[in-house]
Write a protein that holds these residues in place. Structure first.
Motif, PDB file in Angstrom:
ATOM      1  N   ARG A 275      72.572  62.368  23.228  1.00 10.71           N
ATOM      2  CA  ARG A 275      73.627  62.977  24.023  1.00 10.71           C
ATOM      3  C   ARG A 275      73.189  63.151  25.470  1.00 10.71           C
ATOM      4  N   THR A 276      71.913  63.559  25.649  1.00  9.52           N
ATOM      5  CA  THR A 276      71.387  63.711  27.003  1.00  9.52           C
ATOM      6  C   THR A 276      71.404  62.379  27.738  1.00  9.52           C
ATOM      7  N   GLY A 277      71.017  61.295  27.037  1.00  9.20           N
ATOM      8  CA  GLY A 277      71.040  59.976  27.657  1.00  9.20           C
ATOM      9  C   GLY A 277      72.444  59.570  28.062  1.00  9.20           C
ATOM     10  N   GLU A 278      73.399  59.881  27.150  1.00  9.46           N
ATOM     11  CA  GLU A 278      74.780  59.536  27.465  1.00  9.46           C
ATOM     12  C   GLU A 278      75.285  60.316  28.672  1.00  9.46           C
ATOM     13  N   LEU A 279      75.001  61.624  28.706  1.00  5.32           N
ATOM     14  CA  LEU A 279      75.420  62.438  29.845  1.00  5.32           C
ATOM     15  C   LEU A 279      74.710  62.007  31.128  1.00  5.32           C
ATOM     16  N   ARG A 280      73.429  61.619  30.981  1.00  2.00           N
ATOM     17  CA  ARG A 280      72.690  61.191  32.157  1.00  2.00           C
ATOM     18  C   ARG A 280      73.284  59.904  32.742  1.00  2.00           C
ATOM     19  N   ARG A 281      73.675  59.003  31.863  1.00  2.00           N
ATOM     20  CA  ARG A 281      74.292  57.771  32.361  1.00  2.00           C
ATOM     21  C   ARG A 281      75.608  58.083  33.076  1.00  2.00           C
ATOM     22  N   THR A 282      76.422  58.930  32.455  1.00  5.16           N
ATOM     23  CA  THR A 282      77.704  59.281  33.068  1.00  5.16           C
ATOM     24  C   THR A 282      77.499  59.973  34.418  1.00  5.16           C
ATOM     25  N   ALA A 283      76.573  60.978  34.408  1.00  6.64           N
ATOM     26  CA  ALA A 283      76.304  61.688  35.663  1.00  6.64           C
ATOM     27  C   ALA A 283      75.691  60.763  36.698  1.00  6.64           C
ATOM     28  N   GLY A 284      74.836  59.850  36.261  1.00 10.64           N
ATOM     29  CA  GLY A 284      74.211  58.904  37.192  1.00 10.64           C
ATOM     30  C   GLY A 284      75.224  58.007  37.867  1.00 10.64           C
ATOM     31  N   TYR A 285      76.147  57.476  37.064  1.00 17.00           N
ATOM     32  CA  TYR A 285      77.189  56.635  37.654  1.00 17.00           C
ATOM     33  C   TYR A 285      78.016  57.435  38.662  1.00 17.00           C
ATOM     34  N   ALA A 286      78.372  58.682  38.291  1.00 17.96           N
ATOM     35  CA  ALA A 286      79.191  59.496  39.183  1.00 17.96           C
ATOM     36  C   ALA A 286      78.458  59.800  40.488  1.00 17.96           C
ATOM     37  N   VAL A 287      77.183  60.183  40.383  1.00 19.80           N
ATOM     38  CA  VAL A 287      76.409  60.501  41.590  1.00 19.80           C
ATOM     39  C   VAL A 287      76.228  59.269  42.469  1.00 19.80           C
ATOM     40  N   MET A 288      75.930  58.135  41.842  1.00 22.64           N
ATOM     41  CA  MET A 288      75.758  56.912  42.629  1.00 22.64           C
ATOM     42  C   MET A 288      77.048  56.543  43.336  1.00 22.64           C
ATOM     43  N   ASP A 289      78.185  56.710  42.638  1.00 23.21           N
ATOM     44  CA  ASP A 289      79.476  56.428  43.292  1.00 23.21           C
ATOM     45  C   ASP A 289      79.697  57.360  44.468  1.00 23.21           C
ATOM     46  N   GLU A 290      79.403  58.642  44.277  1.00 22.31           N
ATOM     47  CA  GLU A 290      79.601  59.605  45.360  1.00 22.31           C
ATOM     48  C   GLU A 290      78.666  59.311  46.532  1.00 22.31           C
ATOM     49  N   ARG A 291      77.435  58.925  46.249  1.00 20.74           N
ATOM     50  CA  ARG A 291      76.503  58.568  47.315  1.00 20.74           C
ATOM     51  C   ARG A 291      76.990  57.329  48.070  1.00 20.74           C
ATOM     52  N   ALA A 292      77.466  56.350  47.305  1.00 23.48           N
ATOM     53  CA  ALA A 292      77.972  55.130  47.959  1.00 23.48           C
ATOM     54  C   ALA A 292      79.196  55.437  48.822  1.00 23.48           C
ATOM     55  N   ASN A 293      80.078  56.285  48.297  1.00 26.94           N
ATOM     56  CA  ASN A 293      81.256  56.657  49.076  1.00 26.94           C
ATOM     57  C   ASN A 293      80.854  57.406  50.340  1.00 26.94           C
ATOM     58  N   GLY A 294      79.859  58.266  50.239  1.00 36.58           N
ATOM     59  CA  GLY A 294      79.391  59.000  51.413  1.00 36.58           C
ATOM     60  C   GLY A 294      78.794  58.081  52.457  1.00 36.58           C
ATOM     61  N   MET A 295      77.997  57.100  51.993  1.00 36.42           N
ATOM     62  CA  MET A 295      77.399  56.158  52.930  1.00 36.42           C
ATOM     63  C   MET A 295      78.471  55.309  53.604  1.00 36.42           C
ATOM     64  N   ALA A 296      79.465  54.884  52.811  1.00 39.49           N
ATOM     65  CA  ALA A 296      80.535  54.072  53.394  1.00 39.49           C
ATOM     66  C   ALA A 296      81.332  54.875  54.416  1.00 39.49           C
ATOM     67  N   LEU A 297      81.599  56.137  54.081  1.00 35.10           N
ATOM     68  CA  LEU A 297      82.344  56.985  54.992  1.00 35.10           C
ATOM     69  C   LEU A 297      81.550  57.224  56.272  1.00 35.10           C
ATOM     70  N   ALA A 298      80.233  57.443  56.160  1.00 34.52           N
ATOM     71  CA  ALA A 298      79.388  57.653  57.339  1.00 34.52           C
ATOM     72  C   ALA A 298      79.355  56.394  58.209  1.00 34.52           C
ATOM     73  N   PHE A 299      79.250  55.217  57.546  1.00 31.37           N
ATOM     74  CA  PHE A 299      79.229  53.961  58.306  1.00 31.37           C
ATOM     75  C   PHE A 299      80.558  53.745  59.031  1.00 31.37           C
ATOM     76  N   LEU A 300      81.678  54.033  58.335  1.00 25.57           N
ATOM     77  CA  LEU A 300      82.990  53.877  58.951  1.00 25.57           C
ATOM     78  C   LEU A 300      83.152  54.842  60.123  1.00 25.57           C
ATOM     79  N   ALA A 301      82.696  56.082  59.928  1.00 29.99           N
ATOM     80  CA  ALA A 301      82.782  57.063  61.010  1.00 29.99           C
ATOM     81  C   ALA A 301      81.941  56.629  62.193  1.00 29.99           C
ATOM     82  N   LEU A 302      80.771  55.995  61.930  1.00 27.70           N
ATOM     83  CA  LEU A 302      79.922  55.501  63.016  1.00 27.70           C
ATOM     84  C   LEU A 302      80.611  54.395  63.793  1.00 27.70           C
ATOM     85  N   LEU A 303      81.303  53.511  63.075  1.00 29.52           N
ATOM     86  CA  LEU A 303      82.032  52.441  63.747  1.00 29.52           C
ATOM     87  C   LEU A 303      83.143  53.021  64.631  1.00 29.52           C
TER      88      LEU A 303
END
Length: 516
Positions: A275-303
């Motif tokens: 169960r921990t592995g399953e939750l970790r995968r789910t949380a990992g995907y969510a965090v990575m998506d949020e990090r990617a969205n933040g980086m994209a937003l920062a890059f767009l704001a820089l442009l």
């Protein structure tokens, strides 16, 4: 794997043949008496003959009709009862006689405190049996005089085997090979647990090398005779089992339970890891998506900030101050938004935090079991005898009301003592040759009663030890309960290593009044 090994061990223990404890026969022997027919020559008492009898109730003795026949036919003769343990002998009167099945019931003129023998409600059809009594040939071999018959002496026990049931002399009898002789008549034939299965009556004549057989009046005859004379005997219909076998079963049961818990723990650990592995995968995907969205937003704001800055510079060259200010403000806002987007991205540690929160929420949601009345905090119980875990030699109650309070008070009248986390009460009656030790475990809601059948000397020691302290009233403090538990050790430390009877009760919370 260990669970199945422990389970196999428990089943093997349950299948092991059980042997009874010798102490049971010894305890039964203390309820056996010598029945002496007494004549007199002036002031001197003279034993005329003797047989054997045994207690079936307070001041009630069973023997054979032929043992007391002389006293029936000659009113000048008296009947004396000599106990196996003690110094006092008393007279007896005849209550009832049944010549047909060779039974007689006597009443002692005073209470000897004899422990009544338990009668088997389900007598065996084969196996070892023991005859208890006072054979005259043993007295003769010991060189005893007639006067010695009035002295308390332990009866003789002889072991043989049950050879079946057969009617004879118009009564139901048991055929056995436990040796008896003149003087044994009226004594009990018992099983290995010391429970009466017959009353020894007579033997078959042996010719030379012929095997010797003996007859005992069966309980099919004895029980109706007793009930017809207002005697309610102590009875037990359970299997004859030894404490050693019960202890082995209990140990196997504990091992199986420990193995089950260990297996469940391993399974739970594996399920938790999955169960921990399953939750970790789910949380990992969510965090990575949020990090990617933040980086994209920062890059767009820089442009946006760069473009707005160039426009502001262009308006600065053209001396268009208002437009330069707007473009500059836009550039600054975009730059600030980009910085915020970059630094507010969730860190990788956020994965662990989200997994812990999810596990905590699931555990809290699963903890919704019902609250049961009773337990360590006290409550009202109905305790039911668990015969599979008990060794029954008497006639115990099958169900007991048991009101437990967390301070160790039972049924609002009996205070238990506490020793090393165990609640116990020792009972040492003044008019019974037995000590009982009751223990209650609030955590498991289990009540255990152990009963020790003692001889006169051991019983005197127990009463002396019990007289050395006073039981507190209900509502004792923690300190008083502990002091009482320690004081009771003076009695329990003097008891035999194993009891004669052990009763295990499983207690369940009773429904409140008015509910069903």
């Amino acid at each position: 794997m260990r669970f199945f090994v422990a389970l196999f061990a428990m089943l093997a223990a349950l299948a092991t043949p059980v042997l009874a404890d010798p102490a049971d026969v010894e305890a039964a022997s203390r309820g056996v008496v010598r029945v002496v027919i007494i004549g007199n020559d002036g002031p001197e008492l003279l034993p005329v003959s003797h047989g054997t009898g045994f207690a079936v109730g307070r001041e009630r003795i069973v023997t054979n009709a032929h043992v007391i026949r002389q006293a029936l036919e000659d009113e000048r003769l008296a009947i004396g009862i000599v106990p196996a343990d003690g110094e006092e002998a008393v007279y007896a009167r005849i209550v009832a006689v049944s010549e047909r099945n060779d039974l007689a019931l006597l009443a002692t003129t005073s209470n000897l405190g004899l422990p009544p023998l338990t009668i088997s409600g389900n007598p065996p059809t084969s196996g070892a049996v023991i005859a208890i009594g006072y054979p005259a040939n043993v007295d003769l071999a010991q060189g005893l005089e007639f006067a010695d018959l009035f002295r308390a002496q332990p009866p003789v026990t002889a072991t043989g085997f049950l050879s079946g049931r057969r009617p004879s002399r118009e009564m139901d009898t048991l055929l056995h090979t436990a040796p008896i002789a003149a003087g044994n008549s009226g004594g009990p034939l018992v099983d290995e647990c010391g429970r009466v299965i017959g009353v020894n009556s007579f033997g078959a004549e042996s010719q030379g090398s012929d095997a010797e057989f003996f007859f005992a009046v069966s309980t099919r005859e004895l029980l109706p005779f007793l009930r017809a004379n207002d005697v309610s005997p102590q009875m037990s219909s359970g299997a004859c089992r030894s404490l050693a076998a019960l202890d082995a079963e209990e140990q196997a049961r504990r091992d199986a339970e420990a193995a089950r818990i260990a297996a469940a723990s391993r399974q739970s650990a594996e399920e938790l890891a999955a169960r921990t592995g399953e939750l970790r995968r789910t949380a990992g995907y969510a965090v990575m998506d949020e990090r990617a969205n933040g980086m994209a937003l920062a890059f767009l704001a820089l442009l946006v900030a760069t473009a707005a800055g160039l426009v502001a510079a262009w308006f600065h060259v053209r001396q268009e101050l208002r437009r330069r200010a707007v473009a500059g403000a836009l550039a600054l806002a975009a730059l600030i938004g980009g910085v915020v987007a970059w630094f507010t991205r969730p860190p990788f540690e956020e994965i662990d935090r989200r997994v812990e929160d999810a596990l905590h929420d699931e555990a809290r949601g699963a903890d919704t079991g019902p609250v049961v009345a009773g337990g360590a905090g006290g409550g009202d119980y109905i305790c039911t005898l668990d015969e599979s875990r008990s060794r029954v030699t008497g006639a115990p109650a099958r169900d007991l009301p048991f009101a437990w309070r967390e301070d160790g008070c039972v049924n609002d009248r009996t205070q238990y003592g506490r020793t090393d986390g165990t609640w116990a009460r020792v009972f040492v009656p003044a008019n019974e040759a037995a000590v009982s030790v009751n223990r209650f475990d609030p955590a498991s809601s289990e009540l255990t009663m152990e009963r020790y059948l003692l001889g006169r000397e051991a019983m005197t020691q127990a009463r002396t030890a019990r007289g050395g302290f006073t039981a507190p009233q209900c509502g004792a403090s923690e300190a008083e309960a502990r002091a009482f538990g320690t004081a009771q050790d003076a009695v329990t430390s003097a008891l035999p290593s194993t009891p004669n009877e052990r009763l295990v009760y499983r207690c369940t919370a009773s429904a409140p009044e008015g509910e069903s």
